[in-house]
Design a protein around this motif. Structure first.
Motif, mmCIF file in Angstrom:
data_model
loop_
_atom_site.group_PDB
_atom_site.id
_atom_site.type_symbol
_atom_site.label_atom_id
_atom_site.label_comp_id
_atom_site.label_asym_id
_atom_site.label_seq_id
_atom_site.Cartn_x
_atom_site.Cartn_y
_atom_site.Cartn_z
ATOM 1 N N GLU A 1 -9.579 -5.251 -7.090
ATOM 2 C CA GLU A 1 -9.509 -4.818 -8.491
ATOM 3 C C GLU A 1 -10.893 -4.561 -9.048
ATOM 4 O O GLU A 1 -11.124 -3.566 -9.746
ATOM 5 C CB GLU A 1 -8.819 -5.893 -9.340
ATOM 6 C CG GLU A 1 -7.344 -6.082 -9.056
ATOM 7 C CD GLU A 1 -6.763 -7.165 -9.943
ATOM 8 O OE1 GLU A 1 -6.473 -6.875 -11.126
ATOM 9 O OE2 GLU A 1 -6.607 -8.308 -9.467
ATOM 10 N N ILE A 2 -11.832 -5.456 -8.746
ATOM 11 C CA ILE A 2 -13.207 -5.289 -9.219
ATOM 12 C C ILE A 2 -13.808 -4.019 -8.638
ATOM 13 O O ILE A 2 -14.488 -3.247 -9.327
ATOM 14 C CB ILE A 2 -14.056 -6.522 -8.850
ATOM 15 C CG1 ILE A 2 -13.560 -7.746 -9.619
ATOM 16 C CG2 ILE A 2 -15.527 -6.269 -9.133
ATOM 17 C CD1 ILE A 2 -14.229 -9.045 -9.211
ATOM 18 N N GLU B 1 -9.726 -7.601 -18.421
ATOM 19 C CA GLU B 1 -8.552 -7.310 -17.603
ATOM 20 C C GLU B 1 -8.500 -8.060 -16.276
ATOM 21 O O GLU B 1 -7.421 -8.228 -15.704
ATOM 22 C CB GLU B 1 -8.476 -5.800 -17.339
ATOM 23 C CG GLU B 1 -8.349 -4.957 -18.598
ATOM 24 C CD GLU B 1 -7.068 -5.236 -19.357
ATOM 25 O OE1 GLU B 1 -6.035 -5.446 -18.698
ATOM 26 O OE2 GLU B 1 -7.103 -5.263 -20.601
ATOM 27 N N VAL B 2 -9.646 -8.493 -15.756
ATOM 28 C CA VAL B 2 -9.659 -9.125 -14.429
ATOM 29 C C VAL B 2 -10.246 -10.534 -14.463
ATOM 30 O O VAL B 2 -9.596 -11.502 -14.061
ATOM 31 C CB VAL B 2 -10.436 -8.255 -13.408
ATOM 32 C CG1 VAL B 2 -10.425 -8.923 -12.028
ATOM 33 C CG2 VAL B 2 -9.840 -6.866 -13.324
ATOM 34 N N LYS C 1 -2.091 3.960 -1.984
ATOM 35 C CA LYS C 1 -3.222 3.834 -2.906
ATOM 36 C C LYS C 1 -3.508 2.388 -3.284
ATOM 37 O O LYS C 1 -4.558 2.088 -3.863
ATOM 38 C CB LYS C 1 -3.013 4.681 -4.154
ATOM 39 C CG LYS C 1 -1.827 4.305 -5.010
ATOM 40 C CD LYS C 1 -1.757 5.232 -6.207
ATOM 41 C CE LYS C 1 -0.599 4.867 -7.136
ATOM 42 N NZ LYS C 1 -0.544 5.792 -8.300
ATOM 43 N N GLY C 2 -2.615 1.462 -2.920
ATOM 44 C CA GLY C 2 -2.878 0.042 -3.102
ATOM 45 C C GLY C 2 -3.517 -0.597 -1.882
ATOM 46 O O GLY C 2 -3.665 -1.812 -1.812
ATOM 47 N N ILE D 1 -14.011 -0.686 3.709
ATOM 48 C CA ILE D 1 -12.828 0.152 3.481
ATOM 49 C C ILE D 1 -12.406 0.087 2.020
ATOM 50 O O ILE D 1 -12.038 1.108 1.419
ATOM 51 C CB ILE D 1 -11.683 -0.261 4.421
ATOM 52 C CG1 ILE D 1 -12.086 0.046 5.877
ATOM 53 C CG2 ILE D 1 -10.390 0.459 4.061
ATOM 54 C CD1 ILE D 1 -11.092 -0.422 6.902
ATOM 55 N N GLN D 2 -12.476 -1.095 1.413
ATOM 56 C CA GLN D 2 -12.185 -1.206 -0.018
ATOM 57 C C GLN D 2 -13.088 -0.277 -0.817
ATOM 58 O O GLN D 2 -12.644 0.437 -1.716
ATOM 59 C CB GLN D 2 -12.381 -2.642 -0.502
ATOM 60 C CG GLN D 2 -11.306 -3.615 -0.094
ATOM 61 C CD GLN D 2 -11.495 -4.967 -0.756
ATOM 62 O OE1 GLN D 2 -12.157 -5.095 -1.772
ATOM 63 N NE2 GLN D 2 -10.899 -5.993 -0.173
ATOM 64 N N ALA D 3 -14.385 -0.299 -0.489
ATOM 65 C CA ALA D 3 -15.360 0.485 -1.249
ATOM 66 C C ALA D 3 -15.137 1.986 -1.086
ATOM 67 O O ALA D 3 -15.100 2.732 -2.066
ATOM 68 C CB ALA D 3 -16.778 0.111 -0.812
ATOM 69 N N ILE D 4 -14.991 2.421 0.158
ATOM 70 C CA ILE D 4 -14.877 3.848 0.409
ATOM 71 C C ILE D 4 -13.578 4.412 -0.162
ATOM 72 O O ILE D 4 -13.542 5.522 -0.703
ATOM 73 C CB ILE D 4 -15.017 4.145 1.923
ATOM 74 C CG1 ILE D 4 -15.407 5.599 2.162
ATOM 75 C CG2 ILE D 4 -13.775 3.808 2.687
ATOM 76 C CD1 ILE D 4 -15.766 5.881 3.608
#
Length: 350
Positions: free
Chosen positions: A68-69, A107-108, A190-191, A223-226
């Motif tokens: 999320e961040i 929100e987080v 997309k999640g 992978i999260q970042a890209i």
């Protein structure tokens, strides 16, 4: 000055007792905990060109909200975004100075019990080699970071940046076994839930997870970042990253957006051993070559003789020779053939 010298000695000790950047960062965080009161942390090594994470040491409560961040980093104009800290030259930011304006806080962080955050860009010689982020929980006796906490982290930033540069630019001799024509492919929704993948992709994902000490269901930080950047920037249809893994080799990650027949977004991820062309810019940066030396190297790789290099670059033959001497010293080779092999040919896939 005494405090800076203390942290330099501490960093040198941590380097001496670390086999890789993960161990170094973990030891530095443990040392920092004896001086600063914090409840959670994330320390990532970054690609200097894209600022994408190439692996993070993360406390478990942050691991649960990291995706999320990361998504908010690219989709909102929030306070203290990592990219902004680097590009603006601010380099460090405390969330409580402007938390009322922070979407990330509302929100987080706040819903998950966090009351404050400090983000620091670990910059050395103008390049960002990582980010250190510390968090406090609302139930902490001191729920906000103090000015002296921020000042201590400021002293530490270039010291850690220099150490992470050594890890990032460590030249890895090992290669990941590759079969010609074989491509590692993963399809995410997309999640970032895996919809399908082939055997090679699963093997390389396992390497990335082991590198970050992640569980089988967790998504590695690179992978999260890209993927977060790709989803935020729909017009940038192709994004890539190289992840260096000591004692293993270099993994190249490339992501593209897909649309299903129902116009739903999916992500196609290619994950493979880095090719010679993908490695070229990475190694040129690793060997600290100047822009002009980089131009000379590109000419040498093409097989261009010295006289033509001089003509193409509008410099004298003697200047080309001087550049080559410096390049040979930096790369630790003695001639053109060794240079081409060390930064290009040895990464050609069999």
């Amino acid at each position: 000055m005494k405090e800076a010298q203390y942290w330099q000695r501490k960093s040198d000790q941590c380097l001496k007792h670390s086999k890789n950047s993960f161990e170094y960062r973990q030891l530095m965080i443990e040392a920092l905990r004896t001086h600063i009161n914090f409840d959670a942390y994330c320390c990532t090594l970054t690609d200097v060109h894209t600022l994408f994470s190439v692996g993070a040491v993360t406390e478990q409560s942050i691991e649960a909200i990291h995706q999320e961040i990361m998504e908010l980093e690219y989709t909102t104009e929030d306070v203290n975004r990592y990219g902004f800290l680097v590009q603006s030259g601010q380099n460090i930011g405390r969330l409580s100075d402007s938390s009322s304006r922070s979407f990330r806080y509302r929100e987080v962080l706040m819903p998950n019990g966090f009351s404050d955050e400090v983000r620091a860009a670990l910059i050395y010689q103008g390049q960002c080699y990582g980010f250190l982020t510390l968090f406090k929980r609302a139930e902490n006796e001191q729920p906000l970071f103090k000015d002296q906490d921020v000042m201590l982290i400021k002293r530490l930033m270039p010291i850690m940046g220099e150490s992470l540069k050594k890890f990032y630019h460590y030249i890895i001799e090992e290669r990941i076994p590759a079969v010609e024509g074989e491509q590692g492919i993963v399809i995410f929704d997309k999640g970032l839930k895996i919809l399908s993948s082939n055997t090679k992709a699963c093997e390389l994902l396992a390497i990335l997870r082991k590198y970050e000490s992640l569980a089988e269901i967790q998504v590695p930080k690179p992978i999260q970042a890209i993927c977060a950047k790709l989803l935020a920037d729909k017009y940038n249809s192709n994004t890539s990253l190289i992840v260096p893994i000591k004692d293993t080799g270099y993994i190249a990650i490339r992501a593209s957006l897909l649309l299903t027949s129902q116009q739903e977004q999916q992500i196609a991820l290619l994950i493979n051993e880095a090719s010679s062309r993908e490695m070229l810019n990475f190694l040129i940066t690793a060997y600290n070559l100047t822009p002009r030396e980089k131009e000379v190297v590109f000419e040498v790789i093409k097989g261009i003789p010295t006289k033509e290099i001089a003509y193409n670059l509008d410099i004298s033959i003697y200047t080309v020779q001087d550049h080559l001497k410096v390049i040979f010293q930096k790369v630790n080779v003695s001639n053109r053939n060794e240079l081409v092999w060390k930064i290009f040919s040895r990464f050609q896939l069999d």
